[in-house]
Design a protein around this motif. Structure first.
Motif, PDB file in Angstrom:
ATOM      1  N   PHE A 426      54.122  10.028  51.576  1.00  0.00           N
ATOM      2  CA  PHE A 426      52.694   9.851  51.285  1.00  0.00           C
ATOM      3  C   PHE A 426      52.388  10.477  49.933  1.00  0.00           C
ATOM      4  O   PHE A 426      53.197  11.245  49.382  1.00  0.00           O
ATOM      5  CB  PHE A 426      51.827  10.519  52.366  1.00  0.00           C
ATOM      6  N   VAL A 427      51.202  10.175  49.394  1.00  0.00           N
ATOM      7  CA  VAL A 427      50.698  10.859  48.203  1.00  0.00           C
ATOM      8  C   VAL A 427      49.244  11.225  48.437  1.00  0.00           C
ATOM      9  O   VAL A 427      48.560  10.631  49.289  1.00  0.00           O
ATOM     10  CB  VAL A 427      50.814   9.999  46.913  1.00  0.00           C
ATOM     11  N   SER A 428      48.781  12.204  47.679  1.00  0.00           N
ATOM     12  CA  SER A 428      47.385  12.627  47.749  1.00  0.00           C
ATOM     13  C   SER A 428      46.869  12.805  46.337  1.00  0.00           C
ATOM     14  O   SER A 428      47.510  13.476  45.513  1.00  0.00           O
ATOM     15  CB  SER A 428      47.255  13.934  48.534  1.00  0.00           C
ATOM     16  N   LEU A 429      45.745  12.202  46.040  1.00  0.00           N
ATOM     17  CA  LEU A 429      45.178  12.233  44.697  1.00  0.00           C
ATOM     18  C   LEU A 429      44.322  13.482  44.512  1.00  0.00           C
ATOM     19  O   LEU A 429      43.364  13.705  45.257  1.00  0.00           O
ATOM     20  CB  LEU A 429      44.314  10.995  44.467  1.00  0.00           C
ATOM     21  N   GLY A 430      44.669  14.285  43.501  1.00  0.00           N
ATOM     22  CA  GLY A 430      43.833  15.416  43.108  1.00  0.00           C
ATOM     23  C   GLY A 430      42.965  14.977  41.946  1.00  0.00           C
ATOM     24  O   GLY A 430      43.365  15.044  40.787  1.00  0.00           O
ATOM     25  N   THR A 431      41.771  14.491  42.259  1.00  0.00           N
ATOM     26  CA  THR A 431      40.970  13.815  41.241  1.00  0.00           C
ATOM     27  C   THR A 431      40.414  14.763  40.184  1.00  0.00           C
ATOM     28  O   THR A 431      40.091  14.321  39.078  1.00  0.00           O
ATOM     29  CB  THR A 431      39.822  13.030  41.897  1.00  0.00           C
TER      30      THR A 431
END
Length: 557
Positions: A426-431
């Motif tokens: 998975f990936v998670s966006l650190g905006t």
């Protein structure tokens, strides 16, 4: 500058959508440095004792605090105990400079270096000034900067350091307004964590008279002086609607049944209790820096495992996404000094520590692997290439982690998201960081906040590209930057294909309501409209125009 007229509205950048009506109270300023001060016998010892006293006091406050506030207090305490800073001030005293003046001059030099470095170090200048003010107050026998509230008030300051926040009786803080700062600075993050209405970059707030009644509206970005009855009634009505909306505790999802887990960002296991009370479905970002920032030696596997096991136990069957240490030369650790870097924001931070301190990374992964459950996901920050993602995945899985991912906060990673997703689960966006790196804009520079706006089309394009990669490979793509806390942006993110949203607990109810008010198809239309625009304001306006009337009325938009 003259005081604003009755019913005048000052403007700034709101954090969240909270509001409050209360008299304004100002944080007590630091005592002035005596003029023509000269050193006398014994001043070096007094100076060293003052730094030690302030460091100990900050460590004590950190031990009583939680989450992000505890983390930044611990880091500020380490700053007060920094031998290089103390030595610089002592050297000036030995050359005849008075102790308070020596502290001010030494800190000014360090602040210049921090600002030149940019990134996280530039954000720490406020904390450095807080150390200065407290040391000088101790030297002069004066009260330390702060504020003793006697009634519920809106706290106003030029800027508010974590140490300032820690001295406040939070039960009496109706809101926080600062003249400086930015939407991703420490004040904004801590206010969001504590659920306190907050505005930053409010020019003119320091010209108000103490005790003046103000209405602050974070959603509108306004501070209204001596508000009329109609405005007060409107804010009360909106607060009542927000309370009603918060009564919906069902899992997050669109009106046509597409599930979108709504998760919380935390800094310590203790924060989980607040997140569960706000009906978070789990934790989408566990920042593990607190354990490291408080340590003078590298925490052992057992030290760390105790903390992670506590988080797992508090969450039960709920999801826990742990971000490995996001520190380096720009977030100095007492036990992991890095060589000086000209630009720490672009240097050895996040997973790049594996290049210089591999044992630090492997020890944390061993602790996480020893406490992993099926609901525990582990991800690395500051990954830029598929090769880095592959290396982290290999290390994490060898340590016992079962679900492994990485943060997408570097534009290069967003552009190569599909290749990266082939290496991880998975990936998670650190905006926040993604916006900073995309727009080449320091997060500290509040006057450039428009460039850091997550609605900037270039940032939206990178988020959309990452979400497309996730759909192509049928792998989760979350967002754990605070853009997920904007109910309108949440619709855009889901329309792009983002599969989960993580935010401060206080934002969950409004985002849950936003999703439940729209179908998946409408979210896709809203996303397409935002992506078609050429500037941030137009992107948000286009998105808002396609939202339902019930949604806009429900949140008072």
């Amino acid at each position: 500058m003259s005081a604003p007229a009755l019913s005048a509205a000052l403007t700034g950048i709101g954090v969240g959508r909270g509001s409050a009506v209360a008299p304004v109270a100002f944080v007590r300023p630091a005592p002035p440095v005596p003029a023509a001060e000269v050193a006398v016998e014994g001043d070096t010892a007094r100076l060293e004792a003052a730094f030690a006293f302030v460091a100990a006091a900050l460590h004590e406050r950190a031990a009583r605090a939680e989450g992000d506030l505890a983390a930044v207090l611990s880091a500020t305490a380490l700053m007060a105990g920094d031998t290089a800073l103390t030595a610089e001030a002592v050297s000036r005293v030995r050359n005849g400079t008075g102790p308070a003046t020596a502290v001010a001059e030494a800190v000014a030099g360090f602040a210049t270096m921090f600002e030149a470095a940019g990134g996280y170090l530039a954000e720490r200048v406020t904390d450095l000034h807080s150390v200065r003010d407290r040391v000088i107050a101790h030297l002069l026998g004066a009260p330390e900067p702060g504020l003793a509230l006697t009634e519920r008030s809106v706290v106003a300051a030029e800027d508010l350091s974590p140490a300032d926040t820690a001295t406040l009786d939070l039960e009496l803080v109706a809101g926080i307004v600062t003249e400086l700062g930015g939407p991703t600075g420490h004040t904004a993050i801590i206010a969001g964590q504590l659920g306190i209405p907050c505005l930053v970059r409010v020019a003119g707030v320091l010209d108000l008279r103490p005790g003046t009644t103000v209405a602050i509206d974070a959603a509108a970005g306004t501070v209204t002086v001596e508000p009329d009855e109609a405005l007060v009634a409107m804010l009360e009505e909106r607060a009542a609607r927000d309370t009603a909306i918060a009564g919906d505790t069902a899992p997050g999802g669109t009106s046509d049944g597409r599930p979108v887990p709504l998760l919380a960002n935390i800094g310590t296991p203790a924060d989980i209790d607040r997140a569960i009370a706000a009906h978070a479905e789990g934790v989408g970002l566990f920042r593990t820096e607190v354990l490291f920032l408080e340590a003078t030696e590298p925490p052992t596997v057992d030290d760390q495992a105790t903390v992670y096991a506590d988080a797992v136990a508090r969450l039960g069957e709920r999801k826990l996404v742990v971000r490995t240490l996001d520190a380096g030369a720009d977030k100095p650790l007492a036990f992991a000094t890095q060589p000086d870097e000209e630009n720490p924001a672009l240097g050895v931070r996040g997973y790049r520590l594996a290049r210089t301190l591999p044992d630090l990374v492997d020890t944390q992964l061993a602790a996480l692997g020893s406490t992993a459950t099926p609901g525990t996901w582990v991800m690395a920050p500051m990954v830029a290439t598929p090769a880095e993602a592959r290396d982290f995945a290999s290390r994490a899985r060898a340590a016992g982690a079962t679900t492994v991912g990485v943060m997408i906060e570097v534009p290069a990673a967003a552009l190569r998201a599909e290749s990266i997703l082939r290496e991880v689960d998975f990936v998670s966006l650190g905006t926040n960081d993604l916006a900073q790196y995309t727009m080449a804009t320091d997060r500290l520079r509040g006057e450039l906040a428009d460039l850091l706006d997550p609605w900037q089309p270039a940032v939206l394009e990178l988020v959309a590209a990452t979400a497309r990669a996730g759909r192509a490979l049928d792998k989760p793509v979350g967002v754990c930057g605070e853009s997920a806390a904007d109910p309108v942006m949440a619709l855009v993110l889901v329309g792009m294909g983002v599969t989960s949203l993580s935010m401060s607990p206080g934002s969950l109810a409004a985002v849950r309501f936003a999703l439940r008010s729209h179908s998946s198809a409408r979210c896709e239309e809203i996303a397409a409209a935002a992506l078609a625009q050429d500037d941030a304001a137009a992107a948000r306006a286009a998105a808002l125009a396609l939202t339902s009337t019930a949604f806009r009325e429900g949140l008072g938009l």
